[in-house]
Design an enzyme around this catalytic site. Structure first.
Site, short mmCIF file in Angstrom:
data_model
loop_
_atom_site.label_atom_id
_atom_site.label_comp_id
_atom_site.label_asym_id
_atom_site.label_seq_id
_atom_site.Cartn_x
_atom_site.Cartn_y
_atom_site.Cartn_z
N SER A 16 4.59 7.30 11.42
CA SER A 16 5.58 8.05 12.21
C SER A 16 6.07 9.28 11.44
O SER A 16 6.41 10.30 12.05
CB SER A 16 6.75 7.16 12.64
OG SER A 16 7.54 6.79 11.55
N LYS A 68 -8.35 2.88 -10.33
CA LYS A 68 -7.52 3.94 -9.72
C LYS A 68 -8.04 5.30 -10.19
O LYS A 68 -8.12 6.25 -9.40
CB LYS A 68 -6.06 3.76 -10.15
CG LYS A 68 -5.08 4.66 -9.42
CD LYS A 68 -3.67 4.53 -9.95
CE LYS A 68 -3.02 3.22 -9.59
NZ LYS A 68 -2.31 3.24 -8.31
N LEU A 95 0.95 3.25 -6.04
CA LEU A 95 1.45 4.18 -7.05
C LEU A 95 0.39 5.24 -7.31
O LEU A 95 -0.80 4.94 -7.33
CB LEU A 95 1.76 3.44 -8.35
CG LEU A 95 3.06 2.64 -8.40
CD1 LEU A 95 3.17 1.93 -9.74
CD2 LEU A 95 4.27 3.54 -8.17
N HIS A 112 11.58 7.84 0.92
CA HIS A 112 11.87 6.43 0.68
C HIS A 112 13.12 6.03 1.47
O HIS A 112 14.12 6.77 1.47
CB HIS A 112 12.10 6.22 -0.82
CG HIS A 112 12.32 4.79 -1.17
ND1 HIS A 112 11.28 3.89 -1.27
CD2 HIS A 112 13.45 4.10 -1.42
CE1 HIS A 112 11.78 2.69 -1.57
NE2 HIS A 112 13.09 2.79 -1.66
#
Ligand code: GRF
Length: 193
Positions: A16, A68, A95, A112
C-alpha cells in the site's frame, strides 16, 4: 538540474505504501520515477499493484543465493543499469547489508509504523498496543545496518485515545500514505536544486 529522481521500491507484502508513492507520482506531487519494484516474496501483492501501474518488477528468492552479499551484488547491478538514485523500502522485511549500504550511502530510506526509537522491528503496531502507550505514530528514516536505527527524517504521532488495534492500524496507514510521498519529495527536492 535533474527533473526526476530515479528510485527502486523494495517491498515484501501488500504494497500500500508503494501504491501511495506511485499515486503521488502520477498526481504530480512527487517528482520521481519508479524504475523497479523489488520483492523477496514472489507472491507479494505489491507485484499485482505494480503490474496495474505498468511498473517493472523483479522478484527473487533469497534462498536461491549463497548469501546476502551475493543477492545484494545482483540487485546492485540491476539498479546500476537502471541508474537508480535512491532505494525506498516499503514493507521490505529484510535487513539491508553492506553491499547496498555502501553503494547507496545515505540514499536508502524506510518507513516504520512507530515513533522510533520506540518499538523497532517486527509488529511495531502490536508492540505499541501491548505496551499500553498513549501515543502511536510513524517514522520515515534513513537506513543503516541496524534494525530501524538510522537517522530520523520525519515523524508523525497521534493519540491512541482508547482505540483498538484495528483503528490504530488504519490511522497509521493513512498517515503513512501521506507522509512517505511528502517526505520523499522534500528529500529529493534538496538534491534537485
Ligand atoms: C507499513 O506499515 C510500513 O510502515 C512497514 O511495513 C508496512 C508495509 O505496508 N515497514 P504495505 O506493504 O506498504 O501496505
Amino acid at each position: 538540474m535533474k527533473n526526476k529522481t530515479k528510485i527502486a521500491v523494495f517491498a515484501s507484502g501488500n504494497g500500500s505504501n508503494f501504491q501511495a508513492i506511485a499515486d503521488a507520482i502520477q498526481a504530480g506531487q512527487l517528482d520521481a520515477e519508479i524504475m523497479l519494484v523489488v520483492t523477496d516474496r514472489p507472491n507479494a501483492f505489491v507485484l499485482e499493484r505494480a503490474k496495474i501501474k505498468g511498473i517493472s518488477c523483479f522478484a527473487f528468492q533469497p534462498k536461491d543465493y549463497d548469501s546476502k552479499k551475493s543477492y545484494e551484488t545482483m540487485l546492485k547491478e540491476k539498479l546500476r543499469v537502471l541508474e537508480v538514485d535512491w532505494i525506498v523500502l516499503a514493507g521490505f522485511m529484510r535487513l539491508i547489508g553492506p553491499v547496498l549500504l555502501e553503494a547507496y550511502d545515505n540514499r536508502i530510506v524506510n518507513i516504520h509504523p512507530s515513533m522510533l526509537p520506540a518499538f523497532p522491528g517486527k509488529d511495531a503496531i502490536g508492540q505499541t498496543m501491548a505496551s499500553g502507550a498513549e501515543t502511536a505514530g510513524v517514522t520515515v528514516h534513513f537506513v543503516d545496518a541496524g534494525m530501524d536505527t538510522g537517522n530520523t527524517i520525519i515523524q508523525q504521532s497521534f493519540s491512541v485515545n482508547g482505540r483498538d488495534r484495528e483503528a490504530v492500524e488504519k490511522e497509521i496507514h493513512a498517515i503513512e500514505h501521506q507522509l512517505y510521498p511528502a517526505a520523499l519529495q522534500q528529500l529529493f527536492k534538496g538534491e534537485r536544486t
